[in-house]
Design an enzyme around this catalytic site. Structure first.
Site, PDB file in Angstrom:
ATOM      1  N   ASP A  43       7.939  -1.770   1.450  1.00 42.96           N
ATOM      2  CA  ASP A  43       7.482  -2.329   2.716  1.00 42.96           C
ATOM      3  C   ASP A  43       7.263  -1.194   3.713  1.00 42.96           C
ATOM      4  OD1 ASP A  43       6.825  -4.272   4.732  1.00 42.96           O
ATOM      5  OD2 ASP A  43       8.132  -5.692   3.695  1.00 42.96           O
TER       6      ASP A  43
ATOM      7  N   ASP B 222       2.877   2.118   1.784  1.00 50.00           N
ATOM      8  CA  ASP B 222       1.714   1.299   2.122  1.00 50.00           C
ATOM      9  C   ASP B 222       1.119   0.785   0.821  1.00 50.00           C
ATOM     10  OD1 ASP B 222      -0.764   0.268   2.802  1.00 50.00           O
ATOM     11  OD2 ASP B 222      -1.235   1.857   4.231  1.00 50.00           O
TER      12      ASP B 222
ATOM     13  N   HIS C 209      -2.473 -14.028   1.117  1.00 55.09           N
ATOM     14  CA  HIS C 209      -3.171 -14.900   2.077  1.00 55.09           C
ATOM     15  C   HIS C 209      -3.357 -14.235   3.441  1.00 55.09           C
ATOM     16  CE1 HIS C 209       0.946 -16.954   3.179  1.00 55.09           C
ATOM     17  NE2 HIS C 209       0.825 -15.777   3.759  1.00 55.09           N
TER      18      HIS C 209
END
Length: 372
Positions: free
Chosen positions: A236, A256, A274
């Site tokens: 993360d 990243d 999403h």
């Protein structure tokens, strides 16, 4: 006064029914704000802690409500019972006044934000994220955004002057709201996954897994505990990893996902895809493909997201279909979105994957296994 226009073509019964339905749609935001209020007041937890049922007076006492607000609390609870958030469990005769006393109870929906006292399935912080003013306020400008293609990429950016992720990196409060909401959601997903051995086949043969965008490791820690043979890590951003707990069996890696994903047998992407456009998802998936071994060696990407309409084709509940449609539009505030199966297939093929399998075991969401 004589009716004019299209009213002439509508029966009186249909006119009145239509008016009631229009009011329900137009005042839909009132239900959201009532739910927000109930959670902030601690009403689901108060009912749960009172043995699963509470009168209005008991609720007022538990949440320390000022006496002058008691009639308003009744009106709030009326909205939330009519809309199905709480139940009217039963009525007891009041011997002193001869009146009926309403006892409020929990439904399957309000049990979730109430939790179980162990924070294993409470979704109160997820609901708080869904109705956070930073995310709801931009919807008032949605029509202007639709009609002006020179507006910013999202109506969140149009409203706030920056995109959501930049704002979250700059504002600790928003970052915490997002992180807390996703933590609650991850706990919920893990609880469902680990019930009745549902996740056994998903993690069978997997020796290592990296949870991309896994926050403070809620899912990774649960998987490591349930499947000790799986070496789990979390990738993360630095400001997220900085909040992760030190020590433990899960390794946290700053990075990243668009640049590099650490090697593992399986890459987990829970509620990640999403948030991004198709071309960005293809980039993420290509990094995933670089990180995993061949299909024959057990390599796969595990995606937890909606497959819009997948359950509809199997004749399942329209409640799921409505929830998917609402959530998809909600994500559009920052230009995210859910996908139908053919849209998933398109980005999988473009990223160079050979196949996929959809496992609809998570209600409105599914697990999608994608194979190199």
């Amino acid at each position: 006064m004589a009716l004019t226009g299209d009213y002439k073509l509508i029966s009186t019964e249909d006119m009145l029914q239509g008016h009631a339905e229009l009011c329900i749609h137009a005042y839909g935001f009132v239900k959201s704000m009532a739910l927000k209020c109930a959670i902030e007041l601690g009403i689901p937890g108060a009912i749960h802690g009172n043995g699963g049922g509470a009168t209005l007076g008991e609720l007022a006492t538990i949440i320390a409500l000022p006496p002058s607000r008691l009639p308003r609390l009744r009106r709030l609870m009326r909205v939330l019972t009519v809309s199905g958030v709480f139940s009217v469990q039963h009525q007891q005769p009041d011997d002193s006044a001869g009146c009926a006393i309403v006892v409020y109870g929990l439904t399957s929906a309000s049990r979730l934000p109430a939790g179980d006292g162990e924070a294993s399935s409470g979704l109160s912080r997820l609901v708080s994220l869904m109705v956070d003013p930073n995310l709801t306020a931009p919807f008032s400008g949605m029509s202007a955004w639709f009609m002006d293609d020179e507006q910013p990429r999202s109506f969140f950016e149009m409203h706030h002057g920056e995109d959501m992720w930049d704002m979250a990196a700059r504002e600790a409060a928003l970052s915490r709201t997002i992180g807390d909401g996703m933590t609650d959601d991850s706990r919920f997903v893990v609880e469902v996954l680990l019930r009745e051995g549902r996740a056994r086949d998903v993690f069978s043969g997997v020796r290592s897994m990296v949870d991309v965008g896994g926050g403070t490791g809620t899912i990774a820690k649960a998987i490591a505990a349930a499947f000790p043979h799986v070496e789990c890590s979390v990738l993360d951003l630095p400001h997220v990893v900085a909040e992760a707990p030190a020590g433990g069996e899960v390794r946290f890696i700053e990075g990243d996902m668009f640049e590099h994903i650490p090697p593992a047998d399986a890459v987990l992407l829970k509620s990640v895809m999403h948030d991004w456009r198709d071309d960005e998802c293809v980039k993420i998936l290509r990094r995933c493909k670089e990180a995993i071994p061949s299909r024959e060696a057990g390599g796969k990407v595990i995606i937890i997201n909606m497959v819009v309409g997948f359950e509809k084709s199997k004749g399942n509940s329209t409640k799921k279909e409505e929830a998917q449609a609402l959530y998809d539009l909600f994500l559009m505030v920052f230009e995210g979105g859910e996908r139908e199966e053919h849209e998933w297939e398109k980005i999988f093929l473009e990223a160079g994957f050979s196949g996929y399998s959809i496992i609809p075991m998570l209600g409105i969401r599914s697990i999608i296994e994608v194979y190199p």
